[in-house]
Write an enzyme that holds these catalytic residues in place. Structure first.
Site, short mmCIF file in Angstrom:
data_model
loop_
_atom_site.label_atom_id
_atom_site.label_comp_id
_atom_site.label_asym_id
_atom_site.label_seq_id
_atom_site.Cartn_x
_atom_site.Cartn_y
_atom_site.Cartn_z
N LYS A 71 -11.09 -3.46 19.34
CA LYS A 71 -9.68 -3.84 19.56
C LYS A 71 -9.31 -3.77 21.04
O LYS A 71 -8.20 -4.14 21.42
CB LYS A 71 -8.75 -2.92 18.75
CG LYS A 71 -8.93 -3.04 17.25
CD LYS A 71 -7.62 -3.17 16.51
CE LYS A 71 -7.86 -3.26 15.01
NZ LYS A 71 -6.79 -3.86 14.25
N LYS B 159 -13.84 0.86 16.35
CA LYS B 159 -12.57 0.12 16.26
C LYS B 159 -11.84 0.11 17.61
O LYS B 159 -11.29 -0.89 18.03
CB LYS B 159 -11.68 0.77 15.19
CG LYS B 159 -10.45 -0.06 14.87
CD LYS B 159 -9.72 0.48 13.65
CE LYS B 159 -10.49 0.23 12.38
NZ LYS B 159 -9.76 0.61 11.18
N LYS C 33 8.82 -16.03 -11.18
CA LYS C 33 7.93 -15.03 -11.74
C LYS C 33 6.81 -15.72 -12.55
O LYS C 33 7.11 -16.58 -13.38
CB LYS C 33 8.74 -14.10 -12.65
CG LYS C 33 7.96 -12.92 -13.15
CD LYS C 33 8.83 -12.02 -14.02
CE LYS C 33 7.95 -10.99 -14.72
NZ LYS C 33 8.60 -10.39 -15.85
N ILE D 24 -2.13 -7.80 14.37
CA ILE D 24 -1.01 -7.68 15.31
C ILE D 24 -1.41 -6.88 16.54
O ILE D 24 -1.16 -7.29 17.68
CB ILE D 24 0.20 -7.04 14.58
CG1 ILE D 24 0.58 -7.92 13.37
CG2 ILE D 24 1.38 -6.87 15.53
CD1 ILE D 24 1.59 -7.31 12.44
N PRO E 83 -2.66 -12.01 10.38
CA PRO E 83 -2.98 -11.86 11.80
C PRO E 83 -3.16 -10.38 12.15
O PRO E 83 -2.49 -9.52 11.58
CB PRO E 83 -1.74 -12.43 12.51
CG PRO E 83 -0.66 -12.43 11.49
CD PRO E 83 -1.32 -12.53 10.15
N ASN F 71 0.85 -1.20 0.00
CA ASN F 71 0.00 0.00 0.00
C ASN F 71 0.88 1.24 0.00
O ASN F 71 2.11 1.13 0.02
CB ASN F 71 -0.95 -0.03 1.20
CG ASN F 71 -0.18 -0.12 2.51
OD1 ASN F 71 0.56 0.78 2.87
ND2 ASN F 71 -0.33 -1.24 3.21
O1 C5P Z 1 -7.80 -3.44 11.74
P1 C5P Z 1 -7.51 -2.11 11.14
O2 C5P Z 1 -6.54 -2.21 9.98
O3 C5P Z 1 -8.70 -1.35 10.76
O4 C5P Z 1 -6.82 -1.29 12.32
C1 C5P Z 1 -5.74 -0.45 12.16
C2 C5P Z 1 -4.84 -0.57 13.36
O5 C5P Z 1 -4.52 -1.93 13.60
C3 C5P Z 1 -3.50 0.09 13.14
O6 C5P Z 1 -3.03 0.51 14.40
C4 C5P Z 1 -2.65 -1.02 12.57
O7 C5P Z 1 -1.26 -0.82 12.80
C5 C5P Z 1 -3.17 -2.23 13.32
N1 C5P Z 1 -3.17 -3.46 12.56
C6 C5P Z 1 -2.38 -4.52 12.95
N2 C5P Z 1 -2.41 -5.71 12.28
C7 C5P Z 1 -3.20 -5.88 11.22
C8 C5P Z 1 -4.04 -4.83 10.80
C9 C5P Z 1 -3.99 -3.63 11.47
O8 C5P Z 1 -1.62 -4.37 13.92
N3 C5P Z 1 -3.21 -7.03 10.58
#
Ligand code: C5P
Length: 403
Positions: free
Chosen positions: A345, A341, A293, A311, A309, A214
């Site tokens: 979380k 969120k 490739k 994180i 996952p 991204n």
């Molecule tokens: O789950 P979402 O992407 O909407 O949430 C964003 C937050 O979660 C950010 O702080 C991002 O660093 C963290 N994140 C993560 N692992 C992921 C997806 C997002 O730690 N797989």
């Protein structure tokens, strides 16, 4: 409470130049410090004036430059006392081997060395010299002496030297020295606190050369790293691929994929007091990336994706989690999504921004969501925002830990 930048704007610096080729970089350093709002009084040794003119330094600092103990700018011939009494710190950049030797032995036969000896304020020294001069036992002894005397030594760094040799002895870049001064002046509110951060994008391989990623630049995560270092924290920065250089003093762990980021976080999280998930982690990875490739064909290509996952979710769900801060980049419905969120979380603080304004940009606007509601951090460059965010984190972290 005054903001950090307001506090810094009241600072007065004596910038001392000694006779090294890196003196040309002190012009840029002066410009950076003045732009940060500091008052910069330049003092130069006679040798420094052979490398760069006092007129240049006067134009950039906006003040007459001191070059001589006898008769300049002060009626009482006490410039060496007057100058150090009206300054918050002295920085010598560049500091030659000869000047470092004088400092170590308390010699005071010119204005700059006399004013260093007469000082009642902190002294910061940025050495710059040929690598052999730096490595010589005499210089190393002198540096040890300065450290023992409480002097802050900044650098040197390794690289190509003006003499054509390569090695240790280059002066730190002006941006690094300006940052070091900012760090120096900030109260060490996170001294002894370990901060673990994720930053940048992740890259999920499709084949040997292609992948899913991204547009995250890593700028916000690196700015937060810098802001945490300024407050005295021990920072581990787990970073996806970016074009940025890690702020000096952070322990950098480079990773590529979300799986590697997760592994690195698991390895370091037990030590962390604060975890800040800034990374734009890819939500999916390719189920079966190929080592070779993939050849183009006329038909379509279907990729199977598995979820990565979460994180931050993992860290927040640990039996004894560190103080967790998350980021949310949304393209719309920012308030509703962010508040939800934070709850799903189970984190105490979430910083939300509009993805289309934030990703890759130099400045941003944040809305912080915590137990007490919403707090807007108005549009600013990412380092200014990072500092404001850190002030908020410090407040909540201290409340939580009854500090
Ligand atoms: O789950 P979402 O992407 O909407 O949430 C964003 C937050 O979660 C950010 O702080 C991002 O660093 C963290 N994140 C993560 N692992 C992921 C997806 C997002 O730690 N797989």
């Amino acid at each position: 409470m005054h903001s950090i930048m307001e506090q810094i704007q009241t600072k007065r610096i004596v910038l001392g130049l000694t006779g090294g080729i890196a003196a040309y970089k002190s012009a840029e350093l002066t410009r950076l410090l003045v732009n940060q709002g500091m008052q910069v009084q330049v003092a130069m040794t006679e040798a420094a004036c052979h490398f760069i003119t006092p007129i240049t330094m006067q134009a950039l600092s906006g003040k007459p430059v001191f070059t001589n103990q006898w008769g300049e700018h002060t009626a009482n011939h006490m410039a060496h006392i007057n100058l150090s009494r009206t300054t918050d710190a002295i920085m010598i950049a560049p500091a030659t081997a000869d000047f470092i030797a004088k400092l170590a032995h308390g010699l005071a036969d010119d204005l700059l060395s006399a004013l260093c000896l007469a000082r009642n304020c902190p002294l910061l020294v940025a050495p710059a010299m040929n690598r052999q001069m730096w490595e010589s036992p005499a210089t190393q002894r002198n540096i040890q002496q300065l450290l023992a005397d409480g002097v802050t030594i900044l650098g040197p760094v390794s690289g190509m030297q003006a003499c054509g040799e390569e090695g240790m002895g280059r002066m730190q870049e002006p941006t690094e020295l300006a940052r070091a001064l900012l760090t120096f002046f900030q109260p060490k509110l996170l001294s002894g606190v370990k901060v673990l951060l994720t930053a940048g994008p992740t890259y999920e391989a499709i084949d040997a050369v292609r992948g899913i990623t991204n547009r995250s630049s890593g700028k916000m995560g690196y700015a937060i790293t810098q802001a945490a270092l300024e407050l005295g924290a021990e920072v581990t920065l787990i970073s996806g691929p970016t074009a940025l250089s890690s702020p000096h003093g952070a322990a950098l762990v480079n990773i590529t994929s979300a799986a590697e980021m997760f592994e690195a976080v698991q390895k370091h999280v037990a030590d962390a007091n604060i975890f800040i998930g800034v990374a734009a982690v890819a939500d999916y990875r390719v189920a079966q990336p190929t080592g070779q490739k993939i050849k183009k064909s006329t038909g379509g290509l279907t990729l199977e994706l598995f979820p990565n996952p979460d994180i931050l979710g993992y860290v927040a769900g640990l039996p004894k989690p560190p103080f967790c801060v998350g980021f949310a980049a949304e393209s719309h419905n920012l308030h509703d999504y962010a508040a939800t969120k934070r709850k799903t979380k189970k984190i105490p603080l979430l910083a939300a921004n509009l993805a289309q304004q934030a990703i890759g940009a130099d400045d941003n606007e944040l809305i912080l969501f915590d137990d007490t509601g919403e707090h807007v951090l108005p549009r600013a460059d990412k380092l200014t925002l990072a500092r404001a965010l850190l002030q908020h984190i410090v407040k909540l972290y201290r409340q939580g830990n009854k500090l």
